[in-house]
Structures are given as structure tokens and as C-alpha cells.
Design a protein around this motif. Structure first.
Motif, PDB file in Angstrom:
ATOM      1  N   PRO A 459      33.148   2.581 -42.085  1.00 22.92           N
ATOM      2  CA  PRO A 459      34.018   3.330 -41.343  1.00 22.92           C
ATOM      3  C   PRO A 459      33.519   3.754 -40.148  1.00 22.92           C
ATOM      4  O   PRO A 459      34.419   3.900 -39.040  1.00 22.92           O
ATOM      5  N   ASP A 460      32.217   4.035 -39.830  1.00 19.92           N
ATOM      6  CA  ASP A 460      31.765   4.568 -38.609  1.00 19.92           C
ATOM      7  C   ASP A 460      31.266   3.546 -37.587  1.00 19.92           C
ATOM      8  O   ASP A 460      30.573   3.723 -36.884  1.00 19.92           O
ATOM      9  N   TRP A 461      31.742   2.415 -37.748  1.00 18.89           N
ATOM     10  CA  TRP A 461      31.277   1.030 -37.236  1.00 18.89           C
ATOM     11  C   TRP A 461      31.433   1.127 -35.763  1.00 18.89           C
ATOM     12  O   TRP A 461      30.823   0.562 -34.840  1.00 18.89           O
ATOM     13  N   ARG A 462      32.576   1.997 -35.287  1.00 18.93           N
ATOM     14  CA  ARG A 462      32.798   1.769 -33.692  1.00 18.93           C
ATOM     15  C   ARG A 462      31.953   3.004 -33.145  1.00 18.93           C
ATOM     16  O   ARG A 462      31.861   2.890 -31.817  1.00 18.93           O
ATOM     17  N   VAL A 463      31.482   3.704 -33.921  1.00 19.15           N
ATOM     18  CA  VAL A 463      30.609   4.804 -33.046  1.00 19.15           C
ATOM     19  C   VAL A 463      29.107   5.151 -33.432  1.00 19.15           C
ATOM     20  O   VAL A 463      28.245   5.943 -32.873  1.00 19.15           O
ATOM     21  N   SER A 464      28.579   4.337 -34.509  1.00 14.84           N
ATOM     22  CA  SER A 464      27.303   4.636 -34.969  1.00 14.84           C
ATOM     23  C   SER A 464      26.248   4.079 -34.293  1.00 14.84           C
ATOM     24  O   SER A 464      24.909   4.620 -34.437  1.00 14.84           O
ATOM     25  N   GLY A 465      26.602   3.234 -33.288  1.00  8.01           N
ATOM     26  CA  GLY A 465      25.353   2.388 -32.543  1.00  8.01           C
ATOM     27  C   GLY A 465      24.730   1.333 -33.418  1.00  8.01           C
ATOM     28  O   GLY A 465      23.961   0.476 -32.792  1.00  8.01           O
ATOM     29  N   LYS A 466      25.239   0.974 -34.602  1.00 11.10           N
ATOM     30  CA  LYS A 466      24.479   0.153 -35.610  1.00 11.10           C
ATOM     31  C   LYS A 466      25.194  -1.333 -35.000  1.00 11.10           C
ATOM     32  O   LYS A 466      24.374  -2.296 -35.058  1.00 11.10           O
ATOM     33  N   TYR A 467      26.128  -1.531 -34.288  1.00 13.11           N
ATOM     34  CA  TYR A 467      26.956  -2.711 -33.964  1.00 13.11           C
ATOM     35  C   TYR A 467      27.131  -2.602 -32.624  1.00 13.11           C
ATOM     36  O   TYR A 467      26.926  -1.638 -31.864  1.00 13.11           O
ATOM     37  N   ALA A 468      27.252  -3.988 -31.886  1.00  7.92           N
ATOM     38  CA  ALA A 468      27.065  -3.984 -30.654  1.00  7.92           C
ATOM     39  C   ALA A 468      28.442  -5.171 -30.366  1.00  7.92           C
ATOM     40  O   ALA A 468      28.736  -6.028 -31.073  1.00  7.92           O
ATOM     41  N   VAL A 469      28.620  -5.372 -28.979  1.00  6.22           N
ATOM     42  CA  VAL A 469      29.420  -6.450 -28.333  1.00  6.22           C
ATOM     43  C   VAL A 469      28.680  -7.067 -27.168  1.00  6.22           C
ATOM     44  O   VAL A 469      28.395  -6.025 -26.122  1.00  6.22           O
ATOM     45  N   VAL A 470      28.633  -8.229 -26.858  1.00  2.00           N
ATOM     46  CA  VAL A 470      28.116  -8.844 -25.688  1.00  2.00           C
ATOM     47  C   VAL A 470      29.285  -9.550 -25.027  1.00  2.00           C
ATOM     48  O   VAL A 470      29.787 -10.612 -25.827  1.00  2.00           O
ATOM     49  N   SER A 471      29.910  -9.086 -24.154  1.00  3.13           N
ATOM     50  CA  SER A 471      31.244  -9.337 -23.520  1.00  3.13           C
ATOM     51  C   SER A 471      31.076 -10.108 -22.104  1.00  3.13           C
ATOM     52  O   SER A 471      30.678  -9.438 -21.353  1.00  3.13           O
ATOM     53  N   TYR A 472      31.319 -11.509 -21.969  1.00  2.00           N
ATOM     54  CA  TYR A 472      31.060 -12.127 -20.705  1.00  2.00           C
ATOM     55  C   TYR A 472      32.497 -12.479 -20.066  1.00  2.00           C
ATOM     56  O   TYR A 472      33.421 -13.090 -21.031  1.00  2.00           O
ATOM     57  N   ALA A 473      32.587 -12.399 -18.771  1.00  2.00           N
ATOM     58  CA  ALA A 473      33.677 -12.928 -18.335  1.00  2.00           C
ATOM     59  C   ALA A 473      33.270 -13.653 -16.894  1.00  2.00           C
ATOM     60  O   ALA A 473      32.549 -12.941 -16.143  1.00  2.00           O
ATOM     61  N   PRO A 474      33.711 -14.852 -16.622  1.00  2.00           N
ATOM     62  CA  PRO A 474      33.242 -15.351 -15.437  1.00  2.00           C
ATOM     63  C   PRO A 474      33.971 -15.130 -14.131  1.00  2.00           C
ATOM     64  O   PRO A 474      35.064 -14.221 -14.380  1.00  2.00           O
ATOM     65  N   ARG A 475      33.492 -15.695 -12.984  1.00  2.00           N
ATOM     66  CA  ARG A 475      33.930 -15.472 -11.804  1.00  2.00           C
ATOM     67  C   ARG A 475      35.409 -16.367 -11.928  1.00  2.00           C
ATOM     68  O   ARG A 475      35.381 -17.478 -12.262  1.00  2.00           O
TER      69      ARG A 475
END
Length: 477
Positions: A459-475
Motif C-alpha cells: 500500500p505504501d508503494w507510492r511514497v516509500s522510496g522502494k520503487y522507482a520510475v525512469v521516464s524518458y521523452a524524446p525531442r
């Protein structure tokens, strides 16, 4: 294109009782204010006992009185926050970004202009800008960073991990042949690049241990074990665009990369490690530009002084030895060598800050936008000069949770909303990647069903720091 009104509609409100925002207002912010009071009280006690040698007795007394005034103001601020008082206009203290906050306050309708009802992104940014005013209006505390002591402590306590990363990086100096192996899938250089990016994402969660004293016979092991370790870490990266970033970077030649910094201390050190790898060990990048903040910001964000101090501290062998006296001299020599190397990078222009390293607190030029309340969707409209500067970069790396929140307007997006859509008018202006460990509610770009599964299991996956996102957007071409 999202309008200002639509952006406001997306923002998470502090009044949402079950949100992380509410926890921040009720617990985190008062604790931060209490810690500043404690830090200042210690400073005032030392001044009373000794006084700085460069001040006359009259100036020491004046400095003490100013400090007491700041403590009183902090106590009043904490009181007002706990009682949900209306946010007051920021006083003109001679620094940047006074009007943008005050204009926003004027536009609120009286129902969303208090500590618990204001949009979380605005209220939190407002807090740090208001704190700056308390110090900026004084004569003797104008250049004081109330968070520096905590930054220094975390830097000193990270010496073991720092030494290991330094050895790993400098071991590559003997392996220039690795530059010849980069275009094939799963190449050694690709594995090392992804390890460096993971170090910048997770901090000390990756140790690059296979790079130390790397021999020819270890290359196959690096490729297999390194790839396996990255696959294991990838379980916690809910959106993983590292491969897209690599495909973009390896098409460059002597390019510029920008890093919009997050925390000082060890995280800044990992950013410098990544930057050194890019300019020293790849043919893709010749310049890295670092973007700091210009006022004490969200406790631990990097200021110009933090940047130069971090490098100079590496060159002072007594700095870490005092904190961890058992460190071998050879390891201190390694840190010193790295500090000297990064100083040379600053001299040659391989490394540089987006603003002069001597920039005083509160005056930032191209850095002013980072300490506004504005989500980054408004960057093209609100700061075209900064946009033009970033458009000369072949990759802008946004570090940390706050930068991510601002990239997506701190919005109540559906988790499957495409990252590019959440970027709004910023999308396509320059190639960018966000490296973010999850420490707040907003999130986009997830595969269908991911958020629902984690809501059930973690339940705390959004705020715990245990999970991450690597999000790329090109030019946008």
C-alpha cells in the motif's frame, strides 16, 4: 496545451486527509521548522560563548538578536501552520520570485489559501521561499543555510560508499579499450552506462563492484552478472526507460548533457560520478551542465556552495579522516585524486554550473525558475531563456521526487496516463529523462494493472522510496 486553470485542477490538495500531502503538512513541515530552531539555537549558544573572531562585540550582540528574531518568527510560522492560517504575502527581501508567489496568492479565492487547503505543490514551495525571507532580511544571517549541517553530516557518513564508487570509476582509466565496444547489444559500455545511471537513480543501492580492478578475463562476467543485477533491480523500477536513454545517448558525439540536481551530499556525488563517466569514458558526451537551486530548498537540495564544497572536501584528506579515522590513506588518496580531477573538469568546461559558482543565496538568473511554484509545463511560457538554454542539450536529466512532481504538475493523473501527455507543453522541447524514486502520490506512465496490484500488495508503494520510475521523452523532431 494545458491552461493554468487546468494545471490547478490537476494539483493534489493538502486537505486530502489520506494523502501523503496531509502527512507532510501535519508532521513533516513542523518537524523541519523545529529542526531549524534547534540548529539556530545551537548557533546562538556558540555565539554567546565565543563569538566569531571577525566580528566586534557589538556586531556579535546584533547577530545574536537577529538570530533570536528568526527563532521567534519560526515559532510563529509553526503556530500558524498548525492552526491552518491563511498564507501571507512574501515580503520583498531583494531576492527573486517574490511576485510570482504573491500573484498566485492574489488569484486564490479565499477557500484554498491556507496551509491545509492550498495546493500541496504551491504550499510546499511557498514554505521554503518564505523561510528564505526570514534570513534574507537580516544583516548577519543573509548567507546562512540552516540545512547545511545536515548535508555535511550525510556527506561525511557516506565515505565508505564514496570510496568504492571512486575506485570503480577510476579503474576504468586503465580500460580505454572499453570505448571500442559500445554498438553491440549488451556491450560492456552499455552495462557500465546502465550501472552508472542506476547509481544516480538509487544512490548507494548499486555498488559497481565488478568494475574495481577489472581485468580482461572479467569482461564476460561483468556482462552476465551486471545484466542479471540490473534485471533484479528492474523489478522495483515500475517504468524503465533506461534502454531508450542508452539508444539516444549512443547516437551522440561530444554532446552536452544537463542534470537538474536534487539532493546535495552523497546523491550529488553519484551525479558527479555519472557525469565523469560520460565525459571521461564515452565518446558521446563532452560537457555536463549542473543546475542547482539558489535558496535553501526542500532541506537538502544542492546550492552552488554545496557543489564546490563537495569537490573541495574530497581534496582535503582530513575531512573524512576526522569522521572515520580508520580510512586507509590510500583510499583518501583516491578521493583526493578524484576531487582534483573534477576541479580540472570545472576549469576545462567539461563540468560547469548553470550559474556562477560564486552566486550568492537568493540571486540566480537562469536558476530562478527552479525555486518557483510553477510546474514545468509552464517553463516554455514563464522562462523562455531557460528553455532556450536547455534546448542546446542532448539530454536533460531531472533528478528526484520533486522534479518529477513538477514535471507532471503534481497531478491526480490516472497511473496509466502517458508520461508525454503529463509533460504538457514541455513535451518534445528537448530530450529528457526523469530519475525518480517514489516518495509522493503522483505517478504516470505505468502499465495497465500495475498500480492496482501494488495497492493490494504494497500500500505504501507510492511514497516509500522502494520503487522507482525512469521516464524518458524524446525531442520532438
Amino acid at each position: 496545451m494545458l491552461t493554468d486553470a487546468e494545471l490547478l485542477d490537476l494539483e493534489i490538495l493538502s486537505v486530502a486527509v489520506h494523502s501523503f500531502a496531509y502527512t507532510t503538512v501535519v508532521r513533516r513541515w513542523p518537524t523541519i521548522l523545529t529542526n531549524i530552531v534547534s540548529t539556530l539555537s545551537n548557533e546562538l549558544h556558540l555565539l554567546t560563548l565565543h563569538g566569531p573572531s571577525d566580528l566586534s562585540p557589538q556586531d556579535v550582540e546584533a547577530k545574536i538578536e537577529e538570530g533570536k528574531g528568526i527563532v521567534r518568527a519560526l515559532s510563529e510560522l509553526k503556530h500558524d501552520m498548525g492552526r491552518n492560517k491563511v498564507l501571507h504575502p512574501i515580503e520583498d527581501d531583494g531576492g527573486a520570485n517574490v511576485e510570482c508567489y504573491n500573484q498566485h496568492l492574489k488569484e486564490l479565492d479565499g477557500t484554498d489559501d491556507s496551509w491545509f487547503t492550498a495546493a500541496w505543490l504551491f504550499a510546499e514551495c511557498y514554505l521554503y521561499r518564505d523561510l528564505r525571507t526570514l534570513f534574507a532580511k537580516t544583516k548577519f544571517w543573509n548567507s546562512y543555510d540552516p540545512f547545511f549541517a545536515s548535508k555535511e553530516e550525510t556527506y561525511k557518513s557516506s565515505s565508505a560508499a564514496m570510496i568504492h564508487l571512486a575506485k570503480s570509476l577510476m579503474a576504468l582509466d586503465e580500460r580505454k579499450d572499453l570505448l571500442n565496444d559500445w554498438d553491440s547489444s549488451g556491450s560492456v559500455l552499455e552495462i557500465i552506462f546502465l550501472e552508472m545511471m542506476q547509481a544516480a537513480l538509487w544512490g548507494n543501492a548499486t555498488d559497481l563492484s565488478l568494475l574495481v580492478d577489472l581485468k580482461y578475463e572479467d569482461l564476460q562476467k561483468l556482462q552476465s552478472v551486471g545484466a542479471a543485477a540490473q534485471a533484479e533491480n528492474a523489478k522495483y523500477i515500475l517504468r524503465n526507460d533506461f534502454a531508450k536513454v542508452w539508444e539516444h545517448v549512443k547516437r551522440q558525439k561530444d554532446a552536452r548533457v544537463d542534470i537538474v540536481l536534487d539532493n546535495a551530499g552523497f546523491e550529488l556525488y553519484t551525479d558527479l560520478i555519472l557525469a565523469d563517466f560520460l565525459v571521461s569514458h564515452t565518446p558521446f558526451v563532452s560537457e555536463v551542465v549542473f543546475h542547482p537551486k539558489t535558496i535553501p530548498w526542500f532541506v537538502s537540495d544542492t546550492l552552488p556552495y554545496d557543489f564546490t564544497w563537495a569537490i573541495e572536501s574530497l581534496k582535503d584528506k582530513s575531512f573524512f579522516k576526522k569522521h572515520a579515522p580508520g580510512i586507509p590513506d590510500a583510499d583518501l588518496d583516491t578521493l583526493q585524486s578524484l576531487g582534483k580531477r573534477w576541479t580540472r573538469h570545472m576549469t576545462t568546461g567539461a563540468f560547469r554550473l548553470s550559474i556562477p559558482t560564486s552566486t550568492p543565496l537568493g540571486a540566480g538568473g537562469l536558476a530562478d525558475f527552479w525555486t518557483t511554484q510553477h510546474p514545468y509545463q509552464l517553463l516554455p511560457e514563464r522562462d523562455p531563456a531557460l528553455l532556450a538554454e536547455l534546448q542546446t542539450s542532448e539530454l536533460v536529466i531531472f533528478k528526484g521526487d520533486l522534479n518529477y512532481r513538477k514535471l507532471v504538475a503534481d497531478g491526480k493523473w490516472a497511473p496509466t496516463t502517458p508520461f508525454e501527455e503529463a509533460l504538457g507543453p514541455l513535451n518534445g522541447q528537448f530530450p529528457l529523462v526523469s530519475l525518480r524514486t517514489n516518495k509522493a502520490d503522483p505517478i504516470v506512465g505505468l502499465p495497465e494493472g500495475t498500480a492496482e496490484r501494488l495497492d493490494e500488495t504494497t500500500p505504501d508503494w507510492r511514497v516509500s522510496g522502494k520503487y522507482a520510475v525512469v521516464s524518458y521523452a524524446p525531442r520532438r523532431e
